[in-house]
Design an enzyme around this catalytic site. Structure first.
Site, PDB file in Angstrom:
ATOM      1  N   HIS A 199       0.818  -1.195   0.000  1.00 58.72           N
ATOM      2  CA  HIS A 199       0.000   0.000   0.000  1.00 58.72           C
ATOM      3  C   HIS A 199       0.862   1.259   0.000  1.00 58.72           C
ATOM      4  O   HIS A 199       2.070   1.216   0.247  1.00 58.72           O
ATOM      5  CB  HIS A 199      -0.928   0.002   1.215  1.00 58.72           C
ATOM      6  CG  HIS A 199      -1.992  -1.049   1.156  1.00 58.72           C
ATOM      7  ND1 HIS A 199      -2.932  -1.229   2.143  1.00 58.72           N
ATOM      8  CD2 HIS A 199      -2.284  -1.989   0.207  1.00 58.72           C
ATOM      9  CE1 HIS A 199      -3.743  -2.213   1.818  1.00 58.72           C
ATOM     10  NE2 HIS A 199      -3.367  -2.696   0.654  1.00 58.72           N
ATOM     11  N   GLU A 219       1.037   3.862   2.054  1.00 53.13           N
ATOM     12  CA  GLU A 219       1.662   4.261   3.322  1.00 53.13           C
ATOM     13  C   GLU A 219       2.940   3.457   3.575  1.00 53.13           C
ATOM     14  O   GLU A 219       3.956   4.013   4.012  1.00 53.13           O
ATOM     15  CB  GLU A 219       0.680   4.061   4.491  1.00 53.13           C
ATOM     16  CG  GLU A 219      -0.586   4.888   4.372  1.00 53.13           C
ATOM     17  CD  GLU A 219      -1.725   4.161   3.679  1.00 53.13           C
ATOM     18  OE1 GLU A 219      -2.887   4.384   4.063  1.00 53.13           O
ATOM     19  OE2 GLU A 219      -1.459   3.351   2.749  1.00 53.13           O
ATOM     20  N   CYS A 231      -5.496   1.387   6.138  1.00 53.29           N
ATOM     21  CA  CYS A 231      -6.134   0.110   6.466  1.00 53.29           C
ATOM     22  C   CYS A 231      -5.745  -0.345   7.870  1.00 53.29           C
ATOM     23  O   CYS A 231      -4.674  -0.019   8.386  1.00 53.29           O
ATOM     24  CB  CYS A 231      -5.783  -0.959   5.436  1.00 53.29           C
ATOM     25  SG  CYS A 231      -4.075  -1.535   5.493  1.00 53.29           S
ATOM     26  N   CYS A 251      -1.651  -0.816   7.574  1.00 60.27           N
ATOM     27  CA  CYS A 251      -0.857   0.410   7.446  1.00 60.27           C
ATOM     28  C   CYS A 251      -0.799   1.194   8.753  1.00 60.27           C
ATOM     29  O   CYS A 251       0.163   1.913   9.010  1.00 60.27           O
ATOM     30  CB  CYS A 251      -1.436   1.286   6.337  1.00 60.27           C
ATOM     31  SG  CYS A 251      -1.223   0.565   4.693  1.00 60.27           S
TER      32      CYS A 251
END
Length: 358
Positions: free
Chosen positions: A52, A54, A76, A85
């Site tokens: 992801h 981040e 998330c 994350c």
């Protein structure tokens, strides 16, 4: 010192655009890390959806302590193929998280704020109206369990969709813009009639874009595709999927040797048939699809309210006797192109029409 949150969020959204249409069922997210009013790191969702944004922004050898993190979608909170994350955000000593959209994934929806507050991180939601439609396709696909469908066509000033003397109707600027639009989708959906008539590649042929993307999905119930078309001649690394009712014959075997994949359906006559096909495509991780076909096929999906937006490239020239009309083009006239927002591309115009509620 006053921080302009909107500028940093705008940068995060611009970064999120980099892999729009390339993250499978996951949303394309952008992330910016700011310290002392300066951007010290950034990241976006990787190809196919992981890692992801981040993680990509924070998985670096930098001092992130007391930094602010700007992200387009709430981080998330769940474990999947990667840790949440929120975990790496807490581990890196982030002081403040500013995000724009709440997620609708029930594993995360409106949960990240509490998770981050538990880690003594300040959390703010800043919504920017300019990007109100950015996650429209993700939210639609998640809620409806269908791919988000847009379509693209080219027409002359006098509404002809076929030029008898050339494969082109619009100018080179329009064609380049069309390639950029394609790059934002998981797949192009077309028909064997379109492929056979135009010998079309329907890919992204601009420097910096992947010519083997998006995937190409061809509706060809009777397997009439011409074996000599250029997309089959090349040493093709592009994924090609044919939707057909044919089980096996010599052409099927030939296409299989060309590494073509198949989706079998019985027919494609009504709304239920189209929805069944779209659900099948969603199961194969297609969440954003662009249709490039003749107007008859587009008109069918338009009739069933399955197309969200229509990109119309309109030339400033009339084809007159050199134009071949399509009986389905009446719906374009009804949409009154001149009353829609447009982009000038030399002498051509690009209209983006919202169809779902028409």
């Amino acid at each position: 010192m006053i921080t302009n949150h909107n500028n940093f969020l705008k940068l995060a959204f611009n970064i999120a655009k980099i892999n729009l249409g390339k993250t499978n069922l996951n949303p394309s997210v952008g992330c910016v890390v700011v310290k002392n009013q300066s951007v010290i790191s950034s990241g976006f969702t990787s190809l196919n959806g992981r890692p992801h944004a981040e993680f990509n922004a924070l998985n670096k050898k930098k001092n992130f302590k007391n930094s602010d993190l700007y992200v387009t979608l709430e981080p998330c909170t769940h474990y999947g193929k990667t840790p949440p994350c929120t975990k790496i955000i807490g581990k890196k000593g982030i002081k403040k998280v500013i995000y724009s959209f709440n997620d609708i994934d029930q594993r995360t929806a409106k949960k990240s704020k509490n998770e981050l507050i538990k880690k003594k991180i300040i959390v703010h939601r800043k919504f920017n109206k300019k990007f109100v439609d950015f996650y429209k396709s993700y939210f639609y696909s998640k809620k409806q369990d269908l791919p988000y469908i847009d379509a693209k066509i080219a027409i002359s000033k006098d509404f002809f969709s076929i030029n008898k003397k050339s494969k082109w109707i619009t100018n080179s600027l329009s064609r380049k813009r069309g390639h950029l639009i394609r790059s934002e989708y998981d797949a192009i959906l077309t028909t064997s009639k379109t492929i056979n008539t135009d010998n079309a590649q329907l890919n992204c042929r601009i420097n910096g874009l992947n010519p083997n993307k998006p995937d190409l999905i061809i509706v060809d119930l009777d397997l009439k595709i011409n074996k000599k078309i250029q997309i089959l001649k090349k040493n093709n690394k592009r994924k090609i999927v044919i939707v057909t009712s044919v089980r096996k014959n010599s052409k099927y075997n030939y296409l299989k040797r060309k590494n073509v994949k198949f989706i079998r359906i019985k027919n494609l006559y009504n709304k239920d048939d189209f929805i069944a096909l779209l659900k099948n495509l969603k199961k194969k991780n297609y969440s954003r699809i662009l249709i490039e076909t003749g107007l008859i096929f587009i008109n069918e999906l338009f009739k069933y309210k399955l197309i969200e937006n229509l990109y119309v490239f309109q030339s400033s020239s009339k084809l007159k006797k050199n134009g071949k009309n399509n009986i389905s083009n009446r719906f374009l006239r009804e949409l009154k192109l001149k009353n829609r927002v447009k982009v000038n591309l030399g002498n051509d115009n690009l209209y983006k029409l919202k169809l779902a509620n028409v």
